[in-house]
Scaffold this motif. Structure first.
Motif, PDB file in Angstrom:
ATOM      1  N   ILE A 228       0.874  -1.175   0.000  1.00 29.34           N
ATOM      2  CA  ILE A 228       0.000   0.000   0.000  1.00 29.34           C
ATOM      3  C   ILE A 228       0.908   1.219   0.000  1.00 29.34           C
ATOM      4  CG2 ILE A 228      -1.770   1.306   1.226  1.00 29.34           C
ATOM      5  CD1 ILE A 228      -2.765  -1.306   2.431  1.00 29.34           C
ATOM      6  N   VAL A 229       0.809   2.033  -1.041  1.00 35.49           N
ATOM      7  CA  VAL A 229       1.689   3.188  -1.192  1.00 35.49           C
ATOM      8  C   VAL A 229       0.880   4.471  -0.990  1.00 35.49           C
ATOM      9  CG1 VAL A 229       3.211   4.450  -2.754  1.00 35.49           C
ATOM     10  CG2 VAL A 229       3.177   1.940  -2.796  1.00 35.49           C
ATOM     11  N   PRO A 230       1.169   5.248   0.074  1.00 34.46           N
ATOM     12  CA  PRO A 230       0.510   6.546   0.250  1.00 34.46           C
ATOM     13  C   PRO A 230       1.149   7.589  -0.666  1.00 34.46           C
ATOM     14  CG  PRO A 230       1.389   5.666   2.328  1.00 34.46           C
ATOM     15  CD  PRO A 230       2.023   4.911   1.210  1.00 34.46           C
ATOM     16  N   ARG A 231       0.318   8.440  -1.234  1.00 38.43           N
ATOM     17  CA  ARG A 231       0.826   9.501  -2.109  1.00 38.43           C
ATOM     18  C   ARG A 231       0.065  10.794  -1.840  1.00 38.43           C
ATOM     19  NH1 ARG A 231       1.254   7.475  -8.235  1.00 38.43           N
ATOM     20  NH2 ARG A 231       2.130   9.565  -8.355  1.00 38.43           N
ATOM     21  N   ARG A 232       0.742  11.911  -2.080  1.00 37.08           N
ATOM     22  CA  ARG A 232       0.072  13.212  -2.072  1.00 37.08           C
ATOM     23  C   ARG A 232       0.007  13.675  -3.522  1.00 37.08           C
ATOM     24  NH1 ARG A 232       2.329  14.298   3.403  1.00 37.08           N
ATOM     25  NH2 ARG A 232       0.479  14.554   4.705  1.00 37.08           N
TER      26      ARG A 232
END
Length: 201
Positions: A46-50
């Motif tokens: 799971i990759v968080p991104r802004r």
């Protein structure tokens, strides 16, 4: 335009250019377009991104988050996100949080959970500004589009009043869930019927 042969390790991978799911351990041909580097996300991550454009990095640190979920062969994924103010050591006094993210599907439903915890050595957690998860991308091939109409968002164990306003749409990458607005410093879960299983299954 050129193409390259690549052989990813023996895991599930998702192309960030085409959204295609690929099994590692075998040679695949990937197009290399001008200005578009071939990239993959590992299944099980799971990759968080802004993704919102801001005028500066200092403004972006409080911007909403997007979670890119890539299920593995067992339809599971996990990740950890560390949040703090981005420029001080105040996280040692609780000005920060660790988010433990977990996703899993069975034949009927998929659930994404987020559980915040204080950083090691701190007794509490807080952030100088409100940070939310704004949207979620679930990577995979959609086989049951009707499932997208029945998602549920729970915050601290209670169904959230904003749940009817969730906007789920199929895309080339999988399913995008818009308008989540889940606060990072509270436990929450997003549940929906499994869109990656045929309705006749």
């Amino acid at each position: 335009e050129t193409a390259h042969e690549v052989r990813p390790p023996r895991l599930v991978w998702y192309s960030l250019l085409t959204g295609a799911r690929q099994q590692g351990g075998q040679w695949v041909v990937e197009r290399a377009l001008l200005g578009a580097t071939p990239r993959w996300q590992r299944g099980g991550s799971i990759v968080p991104r802004r993704e919102r454009v801001r005028r500066s990095a200092m403004l972006a640190r409080w911007g909403p988050l997007s979670l890119h979920v890539a299920p593995d062969a067992a339809q599971r994924a996990q990740g950890v996100l560390f949040l703090d103010d981005g420029h001080t050591n105040n996280f040692t006094r609780g000005a920060g949080a660790l988010l433990r993210l977990q996703f899993e599907c069975d034949t009927r439903r998929c659930v994404l959970n987020s559980k915040p915890r204080p950083v090691p050595g701190a007794d509490a957690m807080w952030l100088p500004a409100k940070v939310e998860v704004e949207q979620v991308l679930l990577r995979g091939k959609v086989l049951n589009a009707a499932a997208l109409a029945r998602a549920k968002l729970s915050i601290d164990g209670e169904t959230h009043s904003a749940a009817p306003h969730l906007d789920l749409r199929p895309s080339a990458d999988g399913v995008v869930v818009y308008r989540v607005h889940a606060p990072c410093l509270r436990s929450w879960s997003l549940e929906l019927p499994n869109p990656f299983v045929s309705a006749a299954a």
